[in-house]
Design an enzyme around this catalytic site. Structure first.
Site, PDB file in Angstrom:
ATOM      1  N   TYR A   1       0.864  -1.183   0.000  1.00 45.69           N
ATOM      2  CA  TYR A   1       0.000   0.000   0.000  1.00 45.69           C
ATOM      3  C   TYR A   1       0.894   1.225   0.000  1.00 45.69           C
ATOM      4  O   TYR A   1       1.926   1.243   0.699  1.00 45.69           O
ATOM      5  CB  TYR A   1      -0.873   0.032   1.258  1.00 45.69           C
ATOM      6  CG  TYR A   1      -2.304  -0.304   0.952  1.00 45.69           C
ATOM      7  CD1 TYR A   1      -3.062   0.533   0.141  1.00 45.69           C
ATOM      8  CD2 TYR A   1      -2.890  -1.463   1.446  1.00 45.69           C
ATOM      9  CE1 TYR A   1      -4.375   0.221  -0.159  1.00 45.69           C
ATOM     10  CE2 TYR A   1      -4.196  -1.775   1.147  1.00 45.69           C
ATOM     11  CZ  TYR A   1      -4.942  -0.929   0.339  1.00 45.69           C
ATOM     12  OH  TYR A   1      -6.228  -1.231   0.038  1.00 45.69           O
TER      13      TYR A   1
ATOM     14  N   GLU B   1      -0.587   4.788  -0.376  1.00 42.01           N
ATOM     15  CA  GLU B   1      -1.401   6.001  -0.586  1.00 42.01           C
ATOM     16  C   GLU B   1      -0.552   7.233  -0.301  1.00 42.01           C
ATOM     17  O   GLU B   1       0.226   7.258   0.657  1.00 42.01           O
ATOM     18  CB  GLU B   1      -2.628   5.965   0.323  1.00 42.01           C
ATOM     19  CG  GLU B   1      -3.684   5.029  -0.219  1.00 42.01           C
ATOM     20  CD  GLU B   1      -4.892   4.895   0.673  1.00 42.01           C
ATOM     21  OE1 GLU B   1      -5.083   5.723   1.566  1.00 42.01           O
ATOM     22  OE2 GLU B   1      -5.649   3.940   0.467  1.00 42.01           O
TER      23      GLU B   1
ATOM     24  N   ASP C   1      -6.532  13.933 -24.889  1.00 49.75           N
ATOM     25  CA  ASP C   1      -6.614  12.528 -24.493  1.00 49.75           C
ATOM     26  C   ASP C   1      -5.949  11.729 -25.617  1.00 49.75           C
ATOM     27  O   ASP C   1      -6.547  11.487 -26.663  1.00 49.75           O
ATOM     28  CB  ASP C   1      -8.090  12.162 -24.316  1.00 49.75           C
ATOM     29  CG  ASP C   1      -8.303  10.678 -24.107  1.00 49.75           C
ATOM     30  OD1 ASP C   1      -7.341   9.894 -24.285  1.00 49.75           O
ATOM     31  OD2 ASP C   1      -9.439  10.285 -23.786  1.00 49.75           O
TER      32      ASP C   1
ATOM     33  N   THR D   1      -3.944   6.262 -21.691  1.00 49.91           N
ATOM     34  CA  THR D   1      -3.796   4.913 -21.151  1.00 49.91           C
ATOM     35  C   THR D   1      -2.387   4.462 -21.512  1.00 49.91           C
ATOM     36  O   THR D   1      -1.713   5.075 -22.334  1.00 49.91           O
ATOM     37  CB  THR D   1      -4.830   3.935 -21.750  1.00 49.91           C
ATOM     38  OG1 THR D   1      -4.931   4.189 -23.136  1.00 49.91           O
ATOM     39  CG2 THR D   1      -6.166   4.058 -21.095  1.00 49.91           C
TER      40      THR D   1
ATOM     41  N   LYS E   1      -2.127   0.688 -24.765  1.00 52.39           N
ATOM     42  CA  LYS E   1      -2.544   0.620 -26.177  1.00 52.39           C
ATOM     43  C   LYS E   1      -1.289   0.673 -27.044  1.00 52.39           C
ATOM     44  O   LYS E   1      -0.425  -0.188 -26.907  1.00 52.39           O
ATOM     45  CB  LYS E   1      -3.527   1.739 -26.475  1.00 52.39           C
ATOM     46  CG  LYS E   1      -4.817   1.625 -25.673  1.00 52.39           C
ATOM     47  CD  LYS E   1      -5.853   2.642 -26.097  1.00 52.39           C
ATOM     48  CE  LYS E   1      -7.168   2.388 -25.408  1.00 52.39           C
ATOM     49  NZ  LYS E   1      -7.443   3.331 -24.321  1.00 52.39           N
TER      50      LYS E   1
ATOM     51  N   ARG F   1      -1.734  -2.371 -18.240  1.00 54.21           N
ATOM     52  CA  ARG F   1      -3.004  -1.638 -18.237  1.00 54.21           C
ATOM     53  C   ARG F   1      -2.955  -0.552 -17.175  1.00 54.21           C
ATOM     54  O   ARG F   1      -2.759  -0.845 -15.993  1.00 54.21           O
ATOM     55  CB  ARG F   1      -4.179  -2.560 -17.896  1.00 54.21           C
ATOM     56  CG  ARG F   1      -4.326  -3.759 -18.757  1.00 54.21           C
ATOM     57  CD  ARG F   1      -5.681  -4.390 -18.589  1.00 54.21           C
ATOM     58  NE  ARG F   1      -6.672  -3.620 -19.315  1.00 54.21           N
ATOM     59  CZ  ARG F   1      -6.797  -3.643 -20.643  1.00 54.21           C
ATOM     60  NH1 ARG F   1      -5.991  -4.371 -21.376  1.00 54.21           N
ATOM     61  NH2 ARG F   1      -7.708  -2.920 -21.245  1.00 54.21           N
TER      62      ARG F   1
END
Ligand code: DSN
Length: 507
Positions: free
Chosen positions: A92, A94, A247, A273, A276, A282
């Site tokens: 973790y 954060e 984008d 992203t 691609k 991903r």
């Protein structure tokens, strides 16, 4: 008893023995072995879960034998998968590097900082003028774009973006049925293609923007085969004092390699992203301008204020623990994206796309905008008397993966008139121009089968088509023959990230 005590105290009081005691604590542990119940929890996949292992093996075979033409997909490299499948998944973290809400993040910080540095380098960005997040990876592009909107806009402020049926994306909020969170929490107005050319109608965009007065304009698409005129959109944004969000999800690999124009020269914020054309794991990234924005009328410096706002919107606004394995995998992908080999790859993606478009045109297919300048083609099937849904069904049955897609003029997104196909994935497998001529032949053969099925269908619904497809033995044998040819062709090419010899289903 007294003897034993004496021995113990004399040992305790000897400095050398003390040293030995502490050194044996730190370095001379024997390895403990786990009890069986813990061992069993840590057995390899094939032992723990043969069912899932088998599904993975089936997916490997599918990737090997099929033609992957979905333009938003790719095959990521072995090294990226190794990083993604690593212990980095266990933490973790954060917060941000150096300012976490969890301890033990020294190596996670190193990976994330390296990833951010490489992200800026990959796109040729000056770190005093641009900042970037690789933390924005606990979702796909939808969360990232939403994070930008919530950072820079108030609820129900206005966004302009390419219309969904004209090639836009759900995360831009132009869905009329208000099914995306973006269209629920913000007001959106679409700009559209000039239907006679298939290119974006920038003049109309400018007129609409003057009436709608958007706070943010999105330059980006999900099914647009042409280059964006970023300079033109910048002008519209300047007139309206709107933020320009590029984008570049589909095209970021092409941008990284410098084979198409970069949105960074014009945009305020850029999202993408990472899986691609960029060939990473991903995930998603957000880049924003920082530093000097302008000198105002009073001669004072005005700075960009995006950094804190976007920071806040990502965490704690909309995201919890980052996917550290993904960030680590992304760092690897970005390192690869800066190599000459990656540039060659992207040149091949473009050349394959252009050959594919040409082959389809020669076979009488109508392409939206008449061709392509990027990694994808959008085929309008209307002149062939069939739609994208039916053709997609037949393509799937012959092991070709492509998307049904709306094309200008469509009235229903349920029965869209087009098919969207792209070259990044097969180029990763080594397909070159002649291979894409062959792919065009297979596509054409599938469309011909679809037309025959449509003719034999008893009703007009998609389910009638599927029924006719499945019940006609002559059609089934045509499908089997074409699938055999497609698979034979695809199987000649190496797999990516795993070896054919190690596959369970390698026949
Ligand atoms: N990025 C989308 C695509 O173009 O396939 C998926 O949401």
């Amino acid at each position: 008893m007294a003897m034993a005590l004496r021995r113990l105290t004399s040992t305790i009081n000897k400095p050398t023995s003390l040293y030995r005691l502490s050194s044996s604590l730190s370095a001379q542990h024997t390895h403990k072995s786990h009890p069986d119940w813990i061992k069993q929890l840590n057995d390899p996949l094939g032992v723990v879960d043969p069912e899932i292992e088998d599904i993975i093996e089936l997916e490997k075979a599918r990737q090997w034998k099929g033609l992957e033409l979905i333009p938003s997909e790719n095959f990521t490299s072995l090294s990226v998968m190794q990083a993604v499948g690593s212990v980095m998944t266990n933490k973790y973290s954060e917060g941000y590097p150096g300012a976490r809400y969890y301890g033990g993040n020294e190596y996670i910080d190193m990976a994330e900082t390296l990833c951010q540095k490489r992200a800026l380098e990959t796109f040729g960005l000056d770190p005093t003028q641009w900042g970037g997040f690789s933390t924005s990876v606990s979702g796909q592009l939808k969360p990232s774009n939403f994070q930008v909107y919530t950072a820079l806009l108030k609820p129900h402020e206005r966004i302009m973006a390419l219309d969904l049926p004209h090639g836009g994306h759900l995360s831009h909020g132009t869905d009329t049925k208000k099914i995306s969170a973006v269209s629920i929490f913000f007001e959106t107005m679409p700009y559209r293609l000039d239907e006679s050319t298939g290119y974006i109608d920038y003049d109309q965009m400018e007129k609409s923007a003057a009436l709608f007065r958007p706070k943010l304009i999105v330059a980006g698409a999900s099914a647009y085969a042409r280059l964006y005129d970023y300079a033109r959109i910048r002008k519209v944004c300047d007139k309206q004092k709107a933020v320009m969000l590029a984008d570049m999800a589909h095209i970021s690999g092409l941008v990284a390699a410098g084979v198409i124009p970069s949105p960074f020269d014009y945009a305020d914020v850029v999202t993408t992203t990472t899986h691609k054309s960029l060939r990473g794991p991903r995930g998603a990234m957000i880049f924003f301008r920082k530093g000097l924005k302008e000198i105002n009328k009073k001669g004072q410096e005005v700075l960009y204020d995006y950094e804190d706002k976007i920071n806040q919107a990502v965490f704690p606004g909309l995201q919890g623990g980052p996917h550290n394995h993904t960030i680590t995998g992304l760092a690897v992908a970005l390192k690869q994206a800066m190599t000459p080999e990656f540039k060659n790859y992207q040149k091949q993606v473009l050349s394959n796309s252009s050959t594919f478009a040409q082959s389809l045109l020669e076979k009488g297919y109508d392409l939206v905008s008449g061709g392509t300048e990027n990694h994808l083609v959008l085929v309008n099937l209307r002149n062939k008397g069939i739609d994208g849904s039916r053709v997609e069904k037949v393509l799937e049955s012959v092991h070709i993966a492509a998307n049904k897609n709306t094309v200008p003029g469509d009235v229903s997104a349920m029965v869209p008139g087009g098919i969207r196909m792209g070259t990044p994935a097969l180029t990763s497998r080594g397909f070159v121009e002649d291979d894409f001529k062959k792919v065009a032949e297979y596509f054409d053969a599938a469309v011909k089968i679809a037309l025959q099925i449509k003719e034999n269908s008893k009703g007009t619904k998609l389910k009638d088509f599927v029924e006719a497809m499945e019940s006609d033995s002559q059609v089934q044998s045509q499908i089997a023959d074409l699938r055999h040819d497609v698979e034979g062709y695809a199987k000649q090419f190496p797999t990516i990230g795993f070896e054919i010899e190690t596959m369970k289903y390698n026949k």
